[in-house]
Scaffold this active site. Structure first.
Site, PDB file in Angstrom:
ATOM      1  N   SER A   1       0.784  -1.338  -0.007  1.00 53.56           N
ATOM      2  CA  SER A   1      -0.026   0.122   0.047  1.00 53.56           C
ATOM      3  C   SER A   1       0.866   1.221   0.084  1.00 53.56           C
ATOM      4  O   SER A   1       2.076   1.474   0.602  1.00 53.56           O
ATOM      5  CB  SER A   1      -0.775   0.068   1.370  1.00 53.56           C
ATOM      6  OG  SER A   1      -1.429   1.143   1.291  1.00 53.56           O
TER       7      SER A   1
ATOM      8  N   TYR B   1      -2.304  -0.346   9.937  1.00 55.22           N
ATOM      9  CA  TYR B   1      -2.552  -0.899   8.617  1.00 55.22           C
ATOM     10  C   TYR B   1      -1.242  -0.803   7.870  1.00 55.22           C
ATOM     11  O   TYR B   1      -0.714  -1.771   7.276  1.00 55.22           O
ATOM     12  CB  TYR B   1      -3.587  -0.178   7.866  1.00 55.22           C
ATOM     13  CG  TYR B   1      -3.718  -0.323   6.512  1.00 55.22           C
ATOM     14  CD1 TYR B   1      -4.338  -1.780   5.964  1.00 55.22           C
ATOM     15  CD2 TYR B   1      -3.487   0.504   5.484  1.00 55.22           C
ATOM     16  CE1 TYR B   1      -4.157  -2.084   4.659  1.00 55.22           C
ATOM     17  CE2 TYR B   1      -3.606   0.256   4.031  1.00 55.22           C
ATOM     18  CZ  TYR B   1      -3.864  -1.113   3.724  1.00 55.22           C
ATOM     19  OH  TYR B   1      -4.120  -1.412   2.393  1.00 55.22           O
TER      20      TYR B   1
END
Length: 335
Positions: A128, A153
């Site tokens: 990501s 995350y």
């Protein structure tokens, strides 16, 4: 190819699976169908894949289930595994850290073990843009240091890259990590800005714009993401002959390991994004301006030079066209 797609009922997983099936590949998809967002949307995506012409098998299972994952790999031979299953969302990770540990760490470890023991030729996995964290050097490059994440995350995705490198080093497993930048488009996630804004505007409700609108995102259309993934799948990484431990390149290694950004390479102001949605819908938004949220970064901007050099592909779908496509889908799907 025989391909395993984890997270096959998810936004990117569904879109990639549909493309692979169109090209005639054999796909097995897994997903735990959790309720992080509307399960019916996930089931509708799967229904779109369930056609007589498609060589597609789906199993509802959780990557964190070690026994189930072991059985899956024992029963099948995969040329390529694409790991797209993960607990998504930056803000959600602030209050729900355990789900990220289970899915993004334990689950990914089970994928690595399955690939290791079954002779998978290439593991491609979703990282990501959030891994860039406190980095403010623009555009974000895979050659930059990314050791300062600001959400669990992001930390879990950075950990995936480290875990993958370890398996590439110890077991010679070719692994490629893909840092996705703000993916949007038809069949998208209901927790993402485009979906939330479109729903609110059509419902005559205000939209929440964070950091008082002073944000930029490298919005990347789903078809460009899929094209990038497919090109990378076919390019199995090799050890970098120029890699040096004295001055290590973070994007490659002396083992079969590689990282790429997949982004539109054109950051867009958030308010420009909102105006494009208004144009596509034909209706003005009512806006609530709010401060920057914990875990969010003010801007993202992808350097995709490595992707272009190695695959010949550069994402190019304009935000206006991508948003128009999404709004058409949204109105069709939700009536």
């Amino acid at each position: 190819m025989n391909v395993l797609i984890t997270g096959a009922a998810g936004f990117i997983g569904y879109s990639l699976t549909a493309r692979l099936l169109e090209e005639g590949h054999n796909v097995i998809g897994i997903d735990n169908l959790n309720d992080y967002y509307d399960v019916n949307l996930k089931k509708a995506r799967l229904a779109m894949l369930d056609k007589p012409k498609n060589s597609f098998d789906f199993f509802q299972m959780d990557m964190a289930d070690r026994k189930a994952m072991k059985n899956l790999f024992n029963a099948n031979t995969f040329d390529c595994v694409v790991n797209l299953a993960a607990q998504a969302g930056v803000r959600y990770s602030i209050d729900n850290p355990a789900s990220y540990v289970d899915s993004n760490l334990v689950g990914f470890g089970n994928v690595l073990e399955g690939c290791r023991h079954s002779g998978v030729k290439h593991l491609v996995y979703a990282s990501s843009s959030s891994v860039y964290g406190l980095n403010t050097s623009m555009p974000f490059s895979v050659h930059h240091n990314v050791d300062h994440p600001i959400s669990l995350y992001a930390a879990s995705k950075k950990a995936n890259e480290l875990m993958a490198h370890t398996y590439s080093y110890l077991y010679n497993l070719p692994t490629t990590g893909l840092r996705f930048f703000t993916v949007y488009g038809p069949w998208g996630r209901p927790d993402m800005a485009l979906f939330l804004f479109t729903k609110a505007i059509l419902s005559n409700k205000p939209i929440q714009v964070f950091n008082n609108g002073n944000m930029q995102r490298d919005f990347t259309y789903i078809d460009d993401i899929v094209e990038g993934v497919i090109r990378v799948m076919k390019k199995i990484p090799q050890p970098d002959p120029d890699w040096s431990s004295d001055s290590p390149n973070p994007s490659s290694s002396c083992v079969p390991y590689k990282l790429y950004n997949i982004g539109n390479n054109q950051p867009v102001e958030l308010m420009e994004f909102v105006r494009a949605i208004e144009t596509a819908i034909g209706k003005k938004a009512v806006i609530d301006y709010l401060p920057l949220q914990p875990g969010d970064v003010p801007a993202t901007y992808a350097d995709v030079n490595d992707l272009i050099a190695d695959t010949g592909f550069k994402p190019s779908t304009s935000v206006s066209q991508g948003i128009q496509n999404f709004v058409v889908w949204y109105k069709s799907y939700y009536g």
